[in-house]
Design a protein around this motif. Structure first.
Motif, mmCIF file in Angstrom:
data_model
loop_
_atom_site.group_PDB
_atom_site.id
_atom_site.type_symbol
_atom_site.label_atom_id
_atom_site.label_comp_id
_atom_site.label_asym_id
_atom_site.label_seq_id
_atom_site.Cartn_x
_atom_site.Cartn_y
_atom_site.Cartn_z
ATOM 1 N N UNK A 268 37.127 -36.459 33.688
ATOM 2 C CA UNK A 268 38.400 -36.482 34.402
ATOM 3 C C UNK A 268 39.480 -36.660 33.323
ATOM 4 N N UNK A 269 40.196 -35.581 32.978
ATOM 5 C CA UNK A 269 41.123 -35.670 31.839
ATOM 6 C C UNK A 269 42.394 -36.464 32.166
ATOM 7 N N UNK A 270 42.227 -37.786 32.325
ATOM 8 C CA UNK A 270 43.334 -38.674 32.690
ATOM 9 C C UNK A 270 44.410 -38.632 31.596
ATOM 10 N N UNK A 271 45.654 -38.439 32.022
ATOM 11 C CA UNK A 271 46.767 -38.463 31.069
ATOM 12 C C UNK A 271 46.860 -37.223 30.197
ATOM 13 N N UNK A 272 46.137 -36.149 30.583
ATOM 14 C CA UNK A 272 46.123 -34.937 29.754
ATOM 15 C C UNK A 272 47.532 -34.376 29.589
ATOM 16 N N UNK A 273 47.836 -33.946 28.367
ATOM 17 C CA UNK A 273 49.123 -33.308 28.108
ATOM 18 C C UNK A 273 50.186 -34.279 27.623
ATOM 19 N N UNK A 274 49.989 -35.591 27.889
ATOM 20 C CA UNK A 274 50.942 -36.585 27.393
ATOM 21 C C UNK A 274 50.634 -36.897 25.931
ATOM 22 N N UNK A 275 51.627 -37.451 25.223
ATOM 23 C CA UNK A 275 51.414 -37.792 23.805
ATOM 24 C C UNK A 275 50.334 -38.855 23.645
ATOM 25 N N UNK A 276 50.265 -39.782 24.647
ATOM 26 C CA UNK A 276 49.294 -40.877 24.585
ATOM 27 C C UNK A 276 47.957 -40.497 25.189
ATOM 28 N N UNK A 277 47.878 -39.295 25.751
ATOM 29 C CA UNK A 277 46.640 -38.851 26.376
ATOM 30 C C UNK A 277 46.040 -37.692 25.598
ATOM 31 N N UNK A 278 44.860 -37.208 26.030
ATOM 32 C CA UNK A 278 44.253 -36.064 25.353
ATOM 33 C C UNK A 278 45.176 -34.845 25.465
ATOM 34 N N UNK A 279 45.393 -34.141 24.364
ATOM 35 C CA UNK A 279 46.287 -32.975 24.430
ATOM 36 C C UNK A 279 45.996 -31.956 23.341
ATOM 37 N N UNK A 280 46.425 -30.728 23.628
ATOM 38 C CA UNK A 280 46.395 -29.642 22.639
ATOM 39 C C UNK A 280 47.811 -29.431 22.121
ATOM 40 N N UNK A 281 48.307 -28.180 22.239
ATOM 41 C CA UNK A 281 49.605 -27.859 21.634
ATOM 42 C C UNK A 281 50.763 -28.139 22.584
ATOM 43 N N UNK A 282 50.502 -28.427 23.838
ATOM 44 C CA UNK A 282 51.590 -28.606 24.797
ATOM 45 C C UNK A 282 51.673 -27.414 25.748
ATOM 46 N N UNK A 283 51.501 -26.208 25.207
ATOM 47 C CA UNK A 283 51.606 -25.011 26.057
ATOM 48 C C UNK A 283 50.351 -24.811 26.904
ATOM 49 N N UNK A 284 49.182 -25.167 26.367
ATOM 50 C CA UNK A 284 47.931 -24.861 27.066
ATOM 51 C C UNK A 284 47.300 -26.099 27.711
ATOM 52 N N UNK A 285 48.011 -27.239 27.672
ATOM 53 C CA UNK A 285 47.394 -28.481 28.140
ATOM 54 C C UNK A 285 47.011 -28.436 29.623
ATOM 55 N N UNK A 286 47.912 -27.851 30.429
ATOM 56 C CA UNK A 286 47.601 -27.771 31.874
ATOM 57 C C UNK A 286 46.394 -26.895 32.132
ATOM 58 N N UNK A 287 46.338 -25.766 31.434
ATOM 59 C CA UNK A 287 45.194 -24.848 31.582
ATOM 60 C C UNK A 287 43.904 -25.538 31.171
ATOM 61 N N UNK A 288 43.975 -26.255 30.049
ATOM 62 C CA UNK A 288 42.766 -26.904 29.522
ATOM 63 C C UNK A 288 42.292 -27.997 30.474
ATOM 64 N N UNK A 289 43.230 -28.817 30.979
ATOM 65 C CA UNK A 289 42.847 -29.885 31.917
ATOM 66 C C UNK A 289 42.290 -29.271 33.206
ATOM 67 N N UNK A 290 42.901 -28.180 33.655
ATOM 68 C CA UNK A 290 42.421 -27.491 34.864
ATOM 69 C C UNK A 290 41.000 -26.970 34.669
ATOM 70 N N UNK A 291 40.723 -26.446 33.476
ATOM 71 C CA UNK A 291 39.386 -25.919 33.177
ATOM 72 C C UNK A 291 38.356 -27.049 33.223
#
Ligand SMILES: [Zn+2]
Length: 331
Positions: A268-291
């Motif tokens: 469960x990618x809690x906090x995905x996309x935030x600076x303090x959470x798991x993240x990639x480049x910012x542009x693909x974070x939603x896609x990655x968490x959705x996957x």
């Protein structure tokens, strides 16, 4: 650690979601009870990554208050059949958090509720004893799962990076006790606690899934995020910690599932996309968490496929990270 003030008869949180079981997907109700708190935090031995002490009551709560929290949370139930997952800021089976009387009443209500198909409770291994599990089994006869935050199969990483204070052998013992009383076991693993490079963190969890697979029916991989008031937060503020890339989570899930096709592996990618959470480049974070969300329900690795240019950068980070002894290369 600074505490927030909350009424003792209301849970920390309760929400509906879906969970993947062997037989398929089932609606679930997650309940976070406010309790006295994890005893490790009271003796000054909290985990480096855990900020849940902020949600604890800081004083023992009465059985009445705890049962009231549970009943309040149950009003948010999904329609029809569902499973219930109960978490505290520590261990459901530590009687200093949930006194015996409250535990029996909560499990009794869940046992007699015909829509409840399965219950998951979380505990540190030292509270998964013959006496405790057989007590639970006297009031609760349906499917019971005991979730244990073993975090990694490496004792060095669990003790030195997380300060969890127990050994893999303690987890194995607890899992055997649970199975003896016809309960399944779920292992929570933690991707990228502090002091590890991205590559070491990935290899640690792939190996850990392999190691725990003999003792559990399900694995959930938590992606480390920076919680307030923790040692991890201090490291993060100093620039000495970067949460895991979502690419790393995708890589771990893909490799672990290929090695253990029959094991339920979720994240469960809690906090995905935030600076303090798991993240990639910012542009693909939603896609990655959705996957990751889709894979967690389907168990189909094709659902993990996403594309973004930052994948190459992540690959470089994995290659070079070992040379910097875990110091972040890219924020
Ligand atoms: Zn990207």
């Amino acid at each position: 650690m600074e505490k927030r003030q909350h009424p003792p008869n209301k849970p920390v949180a309760a929400w509906k979601s879906f969970d993947r079981l062997k037989e398929g997907v089932i609606p679930s109700l997650t309940i976070i009870l406010r309790t006295y708190g994890c005893y490790r935090s009271r003796i000054g031995q909290e985990c480096t990554i855990c900020g849940f002490a902020r949600d604890s009551a800081g004083v023992p709560l009465s059985p009445e208050d705890l049962v009231a929290q549970f009943e309040n949370a149950m009003t948010r139930r999904p329609d029809g059949e569902f499973m219930v997952k109960i978490f505290t800021s520590g261990s459901f089976t530590d009687t200093r958090e949930i006194p015996l009387d409250a535990r029996s009443r909560i499990l009794g209500e869940l046992d007699s509720d015909s829509d409840v198909k399965k219950v998951l409770i979380e505990s540190r291994p030292e509270f998964v004893t013959q006496k405790t599990v057989s007590d639970c089994r006297q009031t609760f006869c349906k499917k019971l799962e005991i979730a244990i935050g073993v975090e990694t199969s490496s004792d060095a990483i669990r003790l030195d990076c997380i300060n969890k204070g127990f050994l893999f052998s303690d987890f194995i013992r607890a899992s055997r006790v649970a199975h003896r009383f016809d309960s399944s076991v779920k292992a929570y693993l933690l991707l990228k606690p502090p002091f590890l490079s991205e590559g070491v963190a990935i290899r640690d969890i792939v190996k850990s899934v392999r190691d725990v697979s003999k003792y559990v029916e399900a694995v959930s991989i938590n992606l480390c995020n920076v919680q307030k008031g923790t040692v991890l937060e201090k490291l993060y503020r100093r620039g000495d910690y970067r949460p895991p890339w979502l690419w790393s989570a995708i890589d771990v899930l893909r490799r672990a599932k290929a090695e253990n096709p029959d094991l339920i592996i979720t994240s469960d990618p809690v906090g995905a996309g935030g600076k303090r959470g798991p993240h990639n480049c910012g542009r693909c974070d939603r896609d990655a968490a959705g996957a990751i969300d889709r894979f967690s329900l389907s168990q189909d690795v094709d659902d993990l496929y996403i594309e973004c240019d930052c994948q190459e950068l992540w690959q470089k980070v994995v290659e070079l990270g070992d040379l910097t002894y875990g110091a972040p290369i890219v924020v």
